[in-house]
Enzyme design. Structure first.
Site, short mmCIF file in Angstrom:
data_model
loop_
_atom_site.label_atom_id
_atom_site.label_comp_id
_atom_site.label_asym_id
_atom_site.label_seq_id
_atom_site.Cartn_x
_atom_site.Cartn_y
_atom_site.Cartn_z
CD GLU A 131 -2.89 0.87 2.47
OE1 GLU A 131 -3.12 1.88 3.16
OE2 GLU A 131 -3.35 -0.26 2.71
CG ASP A 191 -7.03 0.83 1.34
OD1 ASP A 191 -7.34 0.82 2.55
OD2 ASP A 191 -6.86 -0.20 0.67
CG ASP A 233 -10.36 -0.72 -0.70
OD1 ASP A 233 -9.97 0.27 -0.04
OD2 ASP A 233 -11.16 -1.55 -0.24
CE LYS A 291 -9.83 -4.79 -0.33
NZ LYS A 291 -10.14 -4.71 1.12
#
Length: 271
Positions: free
Chosen positions: A45, A74, A90, A92
């Site tokens: 991330e 996110d 997002d 993942k």
């Protein structure tokens, strides 16, 4: 309109090296990561965030992270905070044991903001025009299981806890499957595949059916503890939905006749 995000993400990620030695403390010592999947997920991330920031800046957009780590998404790309065309992103992460392993992701809750509009989400669900997932797939290095401490000058001795990292970016509905991510949670699962290209190209069942069908499917999907379950698979849903007439609502307007025509066409091709 939103193709720039996918195109530029791949372009800008092309030169990014995804290896991380660990966490550097104030005494110039590196604490290695170990193989904890939550920590590795956060590392990926962090690699993605500056790339998204560059894309946002290039298009005169803001990049925002939610005030709470427990809400969706996110990252948010938007022209301004009043925009009703925000882009949710997002990140993942999952690992596989071999090239023959099935790649599995959980894609967020179906029991909160898709039904309530403001529950567990930054802004409102209806403020978002698109929902993207950046997915990282990696192999674990078992030899790097423990978290160790190295002096900075000895960093080349560190074993990276992951290898063979691959990634994709795609709209969420195009990679969603028709089953929850696990049996006892209210999270959407990705469609099962061993081929990352299937996810990269968005070859899931809702890719044909469309985002509105995806929203309807998961808005009305029975919760984990529901006693009565109207459907639990896409096939059952496609038989169930015509019986509901035009009584099913979404948080945004949709063309019911067009949606049902698309469903009937899909059934003729696949059922």
């Amino acid at each position: 309109m939103y193709e720039f995000l996918m195109d530029e993400f791949y372009q800008r990620m092309d030169g990014v090296k995804l290896d991380a030695f660990g966490i550097l403390d104030s005494q110039n010592r590196i604490h290695t990561l170990g193989t904890d999947s939550k920590i590795i997920g956060r590392i990926f991330e962090m690699f993605a965030q500056p790339v998204l920031a560059e894309i946002a800046a290039a298009h005169g957009m803001l990049l925002e992270t939610p005030e709470s780590q427990t809400v969706y998404p996110d990252f948010i790309l938007m022209k301004d905070r009043a925009s009703r065309e925000k882009i949710a992103v997002d990140v993942k992460t999952t690992y596989v044991d071999s090239d023959q392993s099935t790649i599995k992701f959980t894609l967020g809750s179906y029991g909160s903001y898709m039904r309530n509009n403001t529950k567990n989400i930054q802004y409102s669900y209806t403020d978002y025009a698109k929902h993207f997932v950046i997915g990282f797939v990696y192999r674990r290095n078992g030899a790097a299981q423990e978290s160790l401490v190295y002096d900075y000058q000895d960093r080349e001795q560190i074993l990276f806890p992951y290898y063979d990292v691959r990634y994709f970016i795609q709209e969420k509905y195009k990679i969603a499957g028709d089953r929850p991510g696990s049996g006892n949670t209210e999270n959407i699962g990705s469609f099962p595949t061993r081929n990352l290209e299937d996810l990269k190209e968005g070859r899931g069942p809702f890719s044909e059916l469309g985002a509105d069908v995806f929203d309807l499917y998961w808005k009305y999907y029975p919760k984990y503890r529901s006693g009565e379950k109207s459907y639990t698979t896409l096939r059952e849903f496609l038989e169930w939905i015509p019986r509901q007439g035009n009584q099913l609502s979404l948080l945004h307007p949709y063309d019911h006749e067009k949606l049902m025509a698309g469903i009937e066409a899909y059934k003729k091709r696949h059922i």
